[in-house]
Design a protein around this motif. Structure first.
Motif, PDB file in Angstrom:
ATOM      1  N   GLY A   1       0.835  -1.188   0.000  1.00 14.14           N
ATOM      2  CA  GLY A   1       0.000   0.000   0.000  1.00 14.14           C
ATOM      3  C   GLY A   1       0.874   1.244   0.000  1.00 14.14           C
ATOM      4  O   GLY A   1       2.092   1.129  -0.014  1.00 14.14           O
TER       5      GLY A   1
ATOM      6  N   PHE B   1      -3.012   2.175  -1.471  1.00 13.04           N
ATOM      7  CA  PHE B   1      -3.761   2.049  -2.718  1.00 13.04           C
ATOM      8  C   PHE B   1      -4.885   3.092  -2.684  1.00 13.04           C
ATOM      9  O   PHE B   1      -5.349   3.469  -1.610  1.00 13.04           O
ATOM     10  CB  PHE B   1      -4.351   0.642  -2.856  1.00 13.04           C
ATOM     11  CG  PHE B   1      -3.307  -0.444  -2.915  1.00 13.04           C
ATOM     12  CD1 PHE B   1      -2.626  -0.695  -4.104  1.00 13.04           C
ATOM     13  CD2 PHE B   1      -3.002  -1.197  -1.795  1.00 13.04           C
ATOM     14  CE1 PHE B   1      -1.665  -1.690  -4.170  1.00 13.04           C
ATOM     15  CE2 PHE B   1      -2.048  -2.199  -1.853  1.00 13.04           C
ATOM     16  CZ  PHE B   1      -1.372  -2.439  -3.041  1.00 13.04           C
TER      17      PHE B   1
ATOM     18  N   SER C   1      -7.979   2.788  -3.387  1.00 14.25           N
ATOM     19  CA  SER C   1      -9.245   2.223  -2.894  1.00 14.25           C
ATOM     20  C   SER C   1      -8.920   0.951  -2.111  1.00 14.25           C
ATOM     21  O   SER C   1      -7.780   0.481  -2.125  1.00 14.25           O
ATOM     22  CB  SER C   1     -10.191   1.914  -4.060  1.00 14.25           C
ATOM     23  OG  SER C   1      -9.596   0.981  -4.938  1.00 14.25           O
ATOM     24  N   ASP C   2      -9.934   0.410  -1.417  1.00 12.08           N
ATOM     25  CA  ASP C   2      -9.704  -0.837  -0.686  1.00 12.08           C
ATOM     26  C   ASP C   2      -9.106  -1.875  -1.635  1.00 12.08           C
ATOM     27  O   ASP C   2      -9.491  -1.952  -2.805  1.00 12.08           O
ATOM     28  CB  ASP C   2     -11.011  -1.366  -0.098  1.00 12.08           C
ATOM     29  CG  ASP C   2     -11.489  -0.547   1.095  1.00 12.08           C
ATOM     30  OD1 ASP C   2     -10.820   0.435   1.479  1.00 12.08           O
ATOM     31  OD2 ASP C   2     -12.545  -0.904   1.650  1.00 12.08           O
ATOM     32  N   HIS C   3      -8.172  -2.679  -1.103  1.00 13.33           N
ATOM     33  CA  HIS C   3      -7.409  -3.608  -1.942  1.00 13.33           C
ATOM     34  C   HIS C   3      -7.380  -4.990  -1.283  1.00 13.33           C
ATOM     35  O   HIS C   3      -6.957  -5.112  -0.126  1.00 13.33           O
ATOM     36  CB  HIS C   3      -5.985  -3.065  -2.109  1.00 13.33           C
ATOM     37  CG  HIS C   3      -5.084  -3.933  -2.911  1.00 13.33           C
ATOM     38  ND1 HIS C   3      -5.107  -3.957  -4.279  1.00 13.33           N
ATOM     39  CD2 HIS C   3      -4.129  -4.814  -2.527  1.00 13.33           C
ATOM     40  CE1 HIS C   3      -4.203  -4.811  -4.705  1.00 13.33           C
ATOM     41  NE2 HIS C   3      -3.595  -5.356  -3.662  1.00 13.33           N
ATOM     42  N   THR C   4      -7.834  -6.019  -2.006  1.00 12.60           N
ATOM     43  CA  THR C   4      -7.795  -7.389  -1.469  1.00 12.60           C
ATOM     44  C   THR C   4      -6.349  -7.832  -1.329  1.00 12.60           C
ATOM     45  O   THR C   4      -5.570  -7.775  -2.276  1.00 12.60           O
ATOM     46  CB  THR C   4      -8.551  -8.372  -2.385  1.00 12.60           C
ATOM     47  OG1 THR C   4      -9.917  -7.954  -2.477  1.00 12.60           O
ATOM     48  CG2 THR C   4      -8.490  -9.789  -1.845  1.00 12.60           C
ATOM     49  N   LEU C   5      -5.988  -8.270  -0.116  1.00 13.64           N
ATOM     50  CA  LEU C   5      -4.629  -8.741   0.139  1.00 13.64           C
ATOM     51  C   LEU C   5      -4.484 -10.180  -0.346  1.00 13.64           C
ATOM     52  O   LEU C   5      -5.370 -11.011  -0.124  1.00 13.64           O
ATOM     53  CB  LEU C   5      -4.307  -8.652   1.629  1.00 13.64           C
ATOM     54  CG  LEU C   5      -4.233  -7.234   2.192  1.00 13.64           C
ATOM     55  CD1 LEU C   5      -4.069  -7.270   3.713  1.00 13.64           C
ATOM     56  CD2 LEU C   5      -3.080  -6.463   1.547  1.00 13.64           C
TER      57      LEU C   5
ATOM     58  N   THR D   1      -5.476 -15.234  -5.661  1.00 15.67           N
ATOM     59  CA  THR D   1      -6.406 -14.110  -5.509  1.00 15.67           C
ATOM     60  C   THR D   1      -6.499 -13.587  -4.078  1.00 15.67           C
ATOM     61  O   THR D   1      -6.990 -12.485  -3.854  1.00 15.67           O
ATOM     62  CB  THR D   1      -7.825 -14.515  -5.946  1.00 15.67           C
ATOM     63  OG1 THR D   1      -8.297 -15.559  -5.079  1.00 15.67           O
ATOM     64  CG2 THR D   1      -7.848 -14.986  -7.397  1.00 15.67           C
TER      65      THR D   1
ATOM     66  N   ARG E   1      -9.247  -7.069   3.143  1.00 16.05           N
ATOM     67  CA  ARG E   1      -8.985  -5.908   2.273  1.00 16.05           C
ATOM     68  C   ARG E   1      -8.275  -4.820   3.065  1.00 16.05           C
ATOM     69  O   ARG E   1      -8.727  -4.411   4.144  1.00 16.05           O
ATOM     70  CB  ARG E   1     -10.291  -5.366   1.691  1.00 16.05           C
ATOM     71  CG  ARG E   1     -10.982  -6.373   0.795  1.00 16.05           C
ATOM     72  CD  ARG E   1     -12.237  -5.801   0.174  1.00 16.05           C
ATOM     73  NE  ARG E   1     -13.049  -6.865  -0.412  1.00 16.05           N
ATOM     74  CZ  ARG E   1     -14.266  -6.687  -0.870  1.00 16.05           C
ATOM     75  NH1 ARG E   1     -14.841  -5.497  -0.822  1.00 16.05           N
ATOM     76  NH2 ARG E   1     -14.938  -7.703  -1.385  1.00 16.05           N
TER      77      ARG E   1
ATOM     78  N   ALA F   1      -8.150   1.837   1.831  1.00 23.39           N
ATOM     79  CA  ALA F   1      -7.562   2.862   0.957  1.00 23.39           C
ATOM     80  C   ALA F   1      -6.655   3.775   1.778  1.00 23.39           C
ATOM     81  O   ALA F   1      -6.973   4.122   2.923  1.00 23.39           O
ATOM     82  CB  ALA F   1      -8.675   3.674   0.299  1.00 23.39           C
TER      83      ALA F   1
END
Length: 186
Positions: free
Chosen positions: A68, A70, A72-76, A93, A161, A164
């Motif tokens: 990060g 990022f 917006s929210d980001h799936t780890l 994923t 997630r 952000a």
């Protein structure tokens, strides 16, 4: 009782049930046969429903460093998988997909440095369920964790997630983890 005895008893029960339904009135259906049959069906149906996974953010060859921020929210994506019984977790994923309907337990932990806020949320499908957050402080490291019990149907997804504009730090010390297991099928 041993599996051999159960199978022998089940075989006898099957013969009795078959003779009864074929019109042979010499035998009656013994309730103990039904008990053996139901137990065996239960055992066989739950034996293949073991689901558990445990992961960490940093793969064994990944460099240490920031994840990060990022926009917006980001799936780890937790790359190092310690175990993945039932193959519900996808290391490509970062998403767990329930292979069995049931009640699941999830745990997650994050690690950050004092210069930025660290915040993540556990999501069931697209619903925010639980959060772990730590704000910058005077010490050099910050950690947070949380857990949740969730009822999932087959195909429901669970992910972590990163918020952000927030940062966590990965290392091979495995501070950032995501784990879950099936408590019982439903």
């Amino acid at each position: 009782e041993s599996p051999t005895i159960l199978l022998d008893n089940l075989s006898s029960c099957t013969n009795i049930v078959h003779e009864k339904t074929s019109g042979n009135a010499e035998h009656s259906i013994d309730s103990s046969c039904c008990n053996y049959y139901n137990f065996l069906l239960f055992f066989l149906s739950t034996a293949s429903q073991n689901v558990a996974f445990s992961t960490t953010l940093c793969g064994s060859s990944d460099p240490w460093g920031a994840v990060g921020p990022f926009p917006s929210d980001h799936t780890l994506v937790y790359k190092r998988v310690f175990m993945n019984i039932g193959q519900g977790y996808d290391p490509a994923t970062g998403i767990f997909k329930a292979p069995v309907s049931g009640v699941y337990s999830f745990n997650f932990h994050i690690y950050g440095y004092s210069t930025t806020a660290a915040g993540v949320s556990l999501f069931k499908n697209d619903e925010r369920i639980a959060t772990a957050y730590d704000h910058p402080s005077k010490d050099s490291t910050d950690t947070a964790s949380n857990s949740a019990l969730l009822q999932l149907g087959v195909g429901d997804t669970v992910s972590i997630r990163l918020w952000a504009d927030h940062v966590i730090y990965k290392s091979t010390n495995n501070h950032n983890t995501f784990s879950g297991f099936l408590v019982f099928p439903v």
